[in-house]
Motif scaffolding. Structure first.
Motif, mmCIF file in Angstrom:
data_model
loop_
_atom_site.group_PDB
_atom_site.id
_atom_site.type_symbol
_atom_site.label_atom_id
_atom_site.label_comp_id
_atom_site.label_asym_id
_atom_site.label_seq_id
_atom_site.Cartn_x
_atom_site.Cartn_y
_atom_site.Cartn_z
ATOM 1 N N ALA A 1 0.832 -1.210 0.000
ATOM 2 C CA ALA A 1 0.000 0.000 0.000
ATOM 3 C C ALA A 1 0.864 1.256 0.000
ATOM 4 N N ALA A 2 1.949 1.244 0.788
ATOM 5 C CA ALA A 2 2.807 2.427 0.860
ATOM 6 C C ALA A 2 3.480 2.709 -0.483
ATOM 7 N N ALA A 3 3.971 1.656 -1.126
ATOM 8 C CA ALA A 3 4.634 1.835 -2.420
ATOM 9 C C ALA A 3 3.656 2.319 -3.486
ATOM 10 N N LEU A 4 2.460 1.702 -3.519
ATOM 11 C CA LEU A 4 1.474 2.085 -4.519
ATOM 12 C C LEU A 4 0.938 3.480 -4.245
ATOM 13 N N SER A 5 0.726 3.811 -2.974
ATOM 14 C CA SER A 5 0.229 5.149 -2.624
ATOM 15 C C SER A 5 1.209 6.223 -3.077
ATOM 16 N N ALA A 6 2.512 5.956 -2.933
ATOM 17 C CA ALA A 6 3.529 6.922 -3.353
ATOM 18 C C ALA A 6 3.448 7.178 -4.856
ATOM 19 N N VAL A 7 3.254 6.101 -5.616
ATOM 20 C CA VAL A 7 3.131 6.254 -7.071
ATOM 21 C C VAL A 7 1.867 7.033 -7.427
ATOM 22 N N LEU A 8 0.770 6.681 -6.776
ATOM 23 C CA LEU A 8 -0.506 7.346 -7.082
ATOM 24 C C LEU A 8 -0.456 8.829 -6.727
ATOM 25 N N ARG A 9 0.136 9.150 -5.591
ATOM 26 C CA ARG A 9 0.242 10.561 -5.201
ATOM 27 C C ARG A 9 1.123 11.333 -6.170
ATOM 28 N N LYS A 10 2.165 10.661 -6.677
ATOM 29 C CA LYS A 10 3.044 11.300 -7.655
ATOM 30 C C LYS A 10 2.267 11.685 -8.908
ATOM 31 N N HIS A 11 1.204 10.927 -9.198
ATOM 32 C CA HIS A 11 0.395 11.201 -10.385
ATOM 33 C C HIS A 11 -0.864 12.007 -10.049
ATOM 34 N N GLY A 12 -0.869 12.631 -8.899
ATOM 35 C CA GLY A 12 -1.915 13.593 -8.588
ATOM 36 C C GLY A 12 -3.108 13.081 -7.814
ATOM 37 N N PHE A 13 -3.065 11.841 -7.319
ATOM 38 C CA PHE A 13 -4.199 11.301 -6.571
ATOM 39 C C PHE A 13 -4.055 11.585 -5.072
ATOM 40 N N THR A 14 -5.178 11.788 -4.424
ATOM 41 C CA THR A 14 -5.232 11.844 -2.968
ATOM 42 C C THR A 14 -5.695 10.476 -2.495
ATOM 43 N N VAL A 15 -4.847 9.761 -1.765
ATOM 44 C CA VAL A 15 -5.087 8.348 -1.452
ATOM 45 C C VAL A 15 -5.526 8.176 -0.001
ATOM 46 N N THR A 16 -6.622 7.437 0.191
ATOM 47 C CA THR A 16 -7.042 6.972 1.504
ATOM 48 C C THR A 16 -6.834 5.464 1.550
ATOM 49 N N HIS A 17 -6.134 4.993 2.585
ATOM 50 C CA HIS A 17 -5.792 3.572 2.669
ATOM 51 C C HIS A 17 -6.700 2.863 3.664
ATOM 52 N N ALA A 18 -7.390 1.827 3.221
ATOM 53 C CA ALA A 18 -8.184 0.957 4.099
ATOM 54 C C ALA A 18 -7.508 -0.401 4.135
ATOM 55 N N ARG A 19 -7.307 -0.947 5.339
ATOM 56 C CA ARG A 19 -6.561 -2.197 5.477
ATOM 57 C C ARG A 19 -7.442 -3.436 5.428
ATOM 58 N N ASN A 20 -8.732 -3.279 5.499
ATOM 59 C CA ASN A 20 -9.631 -4.427 5.438
ATOM 60 C C ASN A 20 -10.988 -3.995 4.910
ATOM 61 N N GLY A 21 -11.894 -4.950 4.794
ATOM 62 C CA GLY A 21 -13.193 -4.661 4.215
ATOM 63 C C GLY A 21 -14.021 -3.686 5.025
ATOM 64 N N GLU A 22 -14.016 -3.840 6.356
ATOM 65 C CA GLU A 22 -14.824 -2.958 7.195
ATOM 66 C C GLU A 22 -14.342 -1.516 7.116
ATOM 67 N N GLU A 23 -13.031 -1.317 7.077
ATOM 68 C CA GLU A 23 -12.503 0.040 6.933
ATOM 69 C C GLU A 23 -12.918 0.641 5.592
ATOM 70 N N ALA A 24 -12.933 -0.181 4.567
ATOM 71 C CA ALA A 24 -13.338 0.302 3.241
ATOM 72 C C ALA A 24 -14.803 0.728 3.240
ATOM 73 N N LEU A 25 -15.652 -0.091 3.845
ATOM 74 C CA LEU A 25 -17.080 0.220 3.876
ATOM 75 C C LEU A 25 -17.352 1.485 4.683
ATOM 76 N N LYS A 26 -16.639 1.675 5.789
ATOM 77 C CA LYS A 26 -16.813 2.893 6.581
ATOM 78 C C LYS A 26 -16.324 4.114 5.824
ATOM 79 N N ALA A 27 -15.275 3.944 5.018
ATOM 80 C CA ALA A 27 -14.683 5.078 4.307
ATOM 81 C C ALA A 27 -15.630 5.683 3.270
ATOM 82 N N VAL A 28 -16.520 4.856 2.690
ATOM 83 C CA VAL A 28 -17.404 5.369 1.639
ATOM 84 C C VAL A 28 -18.709 5.936 2.187
#
Length: 244
Positions: A13-40
Motif C-alpha cells: 500500500a505504501a509503495a502504490l500510494s507513493a506512485v498514485l500521489r506522484k500522479h496527482g491522486f489523494t489516497v485513503t488507505h483501508a486495510r480491510n473490508g470494514e474500513e473500506a465500507l466505513k470510508a465510503v
C-alpha cells in the motif's frame, strides 16, 4: 481525484500510494473490508469530494473481497477496480457480476493500472466538456429492441429475458446496447472498445472478452453474440419461432 485503496499489506500500500500521489491522486488507505465500507459512508466534513475510484484487493483479512465489492456497490456508485491474482475468466465474471467496473491481475504494470483508473473515471463522469465528441453507445430509439426472448429498453437501460429482468453492469448494458442497435453488423474489437470504453488502449481487449462471456451467461443465449474470427463481434438475432 480522491482514491480509496483497499489493501491489507502495508508495504504494498505504501509503495502504490507513493506512485498514485506522484500522479496527482489523494489516497485513503483501508486495510480491510470494514474500513473500506466505513470510508465510503457519508461524512460530516463539508466540501470533501467523494472518491473517484476504489482499488479493491480481493485477499483481505476480515472478509472475501467479492463480498466487500457487493456491499460497496450497495453503498456507492463509485467505480471499483478489483486487484486480484485470480486470472481465470470465471473469477473475473463473478467480480463483474457483483458490480466491479474493471480488474487488474497481479503482477501488474503500474502504467496499466493508471490507465485503467483513468479509463473507469472517464466512463463514470462522462465527457469533461460540452465539446468532447466521445459518443455514448446507448443513445437510440425509444422503442424496445426485441431479440427473440431478449428485450432491450435503451432509454431505461432495462433488459428482460422471457419477461424476467436481468441485472447487467453498466458496461455490460452499454456493450449489449451497441450491438443490439445494429443486429448482424460486425463490430470490430477496436470499435467496441472505443465506443463502450472510450479508450483505444489495447489492454482493454481482455476486459471485452470477459464482458461478452458474462453477457452470454446472463442472457442464457450463448449464440446471441457471435465471435467473428479476425474481426470482432456481432449480434445474431434469433429467427422468429414458427406459429403453430
Amino acid at each position: 481525484m480522491r482514491l480509496l485503496l483497499v489493501e491489507d499489506d502495508d508495504h504494498v500500500a505504501a509503495a502504490l500510494s507513493a506512485v498514485l500521489r506522484k500522479h496527482g491522486f489523494t489516497v485513503t488507505h483501508a486495510r480491510n473490508g470494514e474500513e473500506a465500507l466505513k470510508a465510503v459512508l457519508p461524512c460530516d466534513e463539508p466540501g470533501r469530494p467523494p472518491f473517484g475510484v476504489i482499488l479493491l484487493d480481493l485477499g483481505l483479512p476480515d472478509q472475501d473481497g467479492y463480498q466487500v465489492c457487493g456491499r460497496l456497490r450497495k453503498l456507492t456508485a463509485t467505480p471499483v477496480i478489483m486487484v486480484t491474482a485470480r486470472a481465470d475468466v470465471r473469477s473475473r465474471i463473478h467480480g463483474l457480476n457483483l458490480g466491479a467496473d474493471d480488474y487488474v491481475v497481479k503482477p501488474y504494470d503500474t502504467g496499466e493500472l493508471l490507465a485503467r483508473i483513468h479509463a473507469v473515471s472517464r466512463r463514470a463522469t462522462g465527457p469533461a466538456d460540452p465539446e468532447d465528441t466521445g459518443s455514448h453507445p446507448v443513445v437510440g430509439p425509444a422503442d424496445p429492441v426485441r431479440l427473440g426472448q431478449v428485450v432491450v429498453e435503451l432509454p431505461t437501460r432495462r433488459v428482460t429475458v422471457d419477461g424476467s429482468a436481468v441485472q447487467l453492469t453498466r458496461k455490460e448494458f452499454d456493450l449489449l446496447a451497441l450491438l443490439a442497435q445494429r443486429p448482424g453488423v460486425v463490430f470490430r474489437r477496436e470499435q467496441i472498445i472505443s465506443e463502450v470504453w472510450r479508450t483505444s488502449w489495447e489492454g482493454t481487449g481482455r476486459t471485452l472478452e470477459v464482458h461478452v462471456a458474462s453477457l452470454r451467461s446472463k442472457l442464457r443465449m450463448p449464440a446471441l453474440i457471435e465471435t467473428v474470427r479476425g474481426g470482432g463481434y456481432r449480434l445474431v438475432a434469433p429467427a422468429p419461432s414458427p406459429r403453430a
